[in-house]
Structures are given as C-alpha cells and as structure tokens.
Design a protein around this motif. Structure first.
Motif, PDB file in Angstrom:
ATOM      1  N   GLY A 194       0.239   0.111   1.360  1.00  0.00           N
ATOM      2  CA  GLY A 194      -0.188  -0.676   2.397  1.00  0.00           C
ATOM      3  C   GLY A 194      -1.006  -1.934   2.176  1.00  0.00           C
ATOM      4  O   GLY A 194      -1.019  -2.245   0.862  1.00  0.00           O
ATOM      5  N   ARG A 195      -1.222  -2.656   3.073  1.00  0.00           N
ATOM      6  CA  ARG A 195      -2.097  -3.932   2.670  1.00  0.00           C
ATOM      7  C   ARG A 195      -3.286  -3.920   3.669  1.00  0.00           C
ATOM      8  O   ARG A 195      -3.634  -3.432   4.498  1.00  0.00           O
ATOM      9  N   MET A 199      -6.288  -5.220   5.719  1.00  0.00           N
ATOM     10  CA  MET A 199      -6.093  -6.305   6.732  1.00  0.00           C
ATOM     11  C   MET A 199      -7.647  -6.767   7.196  1.00  0.00           C
ATOM     12  O   MET A 199      -7.969  -7.723   7.454  1.00  0.00           O
ATOM     13  N   ARG A 200      -8.526  -5.673   6.800  1.00  0.00           N
ATOM     14  CA  ARG A 200      -9.984  -5.953   7.293  1.00  0.00           C
ATOM     15  C   ARG A 200     -11.034  -5.228   6.250  1.00  0.00           C
ATOM     16  O   ARG A 200     -10.302  -3.966   6.056  1.00  0.00           O
ATOM     17  N   ILE A 240      -9.629  -1.407   6.405  1.00  0.00           N
ATOM     18  CA  ILE A 240      -8.658  -1.180   7.386  1.00  0.00           C
ATOM     19  C   ILE A 240      -7.175  -1.553   6.546  1.00  0.00           C
ATOM     20  O   ILE A 240      -7.240  -2.675   6.274  1.00  0.00           O
ATOM     21  N   VAL A 241      -6.680  -0.510   6.571  1.00  0.00           N
ATOM     22  CA  VAL A 241      -5.243  -0.701   5.914  1.00  0.00           C
ATOM     23  C   VAL A 241      -4.192  -0.515   6.638  1.00  0.00           C
ATOM     24  O   VAL A 241      -4.073   0.378   7.517  1.00  0.00           O
ATOM     25  N   LYS A 242      -3.122  -1.457   6.732  1.00  0.00           N
ATOM     26  CA  LYS A 242      -1.959  -1.371   7.348  1.00  0.00           C
ATOM     27  C   LYS A 242      -0.874  -0.691   6.449  1.00  0.00           C
ATOM     28  O   LYS A 242      -0.376  -1.385   5.354  1.00  0.00           O
ATOM     29  N   LEU A 243      -0.455   0.551   6.839  1.00  0.00           N
ATOM     30  CA  LEU A 243       0.465   1.301   6.051  1.00  0.00           C
ATOM     31  C   LEU A 243       1.891   0.421   6.010  1.00  0.00           C
ATOM     32  O   LEU A 243       2.296   0.156   7.064  1.00  0.00           O
ATOM     33  N   ASP A 244       2.626   0.439   4.911  1.00  0.00           N
ATOM     34  CA  ASP A 244       3.962  -0.067   4.962  1.00  0.00           C
ATOM     35  C   ASP A 244       4.985   0.693   5.845  1.00  0.00           C
ATOM     36  O   ASP A 244       5.920   0.301   6.508  1.00  0.00           O
ATOM     37  N   GLU A 283       3.294   1.428  11.907  1.00  0.00           N
ATOM     38  CA  GLU A 283       2.767   0.052  12.386  1.00  0.00           C
ATOM     39  C   GLU A 283       1.380   0.005  12.757  1.00  0.00           C
ATOM     40  O   GLU A 283       0.954  -0.672  13.108  1.00  0.00           O
ATOM     41  N   TRP A 284       0.680   1.305  12.556  1.00  0.00           N
ATOM     42  CA  TRP A 284      -0.660   1.351  12.872  1.00  0.00           C
ATOM     43  C   TRP A 284      -1.673   0.944  11.697  1.00  0.00           C
ATOM     44  O   TRP A 284      -1.173   1.105  10.513  1.00  0.00           O
ATOM     45  N   GLU A 285      -2.931   0.596  11.967  1.00  0.00           N
ATOM     46  CA  GLU A 285      -3.890   0.394  10.714  1.00  0.00           C
ATOM     47  C   GLU A 285      -4.836   1.739  11.037  1.00  0.00           C
ATOM     48  O   GLU A 285      -5.002   2.502  11.765  1.00  0.00           O
TER      49      GLU A 285
END
Length: 59
Positions: free
Chosen positions: A23-24, A26-27, A38-42, A45-47
């Motif tokens: 994931g990426r 986010m915060r 806080i990671v948004k998984l590939d 759609e949730w963080e």
C-alpha cells in the motif's frame, strides 16, 4: 516520528504490511497510544492504521 531509525517512513512511500499487503502511506499521526501510519492498501479502497514497526518500506 520518533521511529525514524527503523524505517524513515514518509507520506507517499510504498510499504508492505506485516501481513504482506502492499500500500501507500497517506498520513502520519500520533495519539495517546503513540505513533501510527495510515496506509491505503492497493487491493482495497479503505485506509488502515498501522504501527510504524509493522511496516517495511519498499525500495
């Protein structure tokens, strides 16, 4: 973040979670319990919030 010695994770970094999900970031944040990322998984759609020690930076 005080955990810089371990990972130096920054917003926008690609990471792999403790359960091998990519994931990426986010915060970055801090609450009464300590630092969190806080990671948004590939694949979703949730963080999700993770302890910095449970993430590995990709590349």
């Amino acid at each position: 973040m005080p955990h810089k010695e371990k990972s130096m994770i920054l917003v926008g970094d690609l990471v792999i979670t403790h359960n091998n999900r990519q994931g990426r970031v986010m915060r970055l944040g801090r609450d009464d319990f300590g630092d969190y990322v806080i990671v948004k998984l590939d694949l979703l759609e949730w963080e999700f919030a993770y302890d910095p020690w449970n993430l590995e930076k990709v590349g």
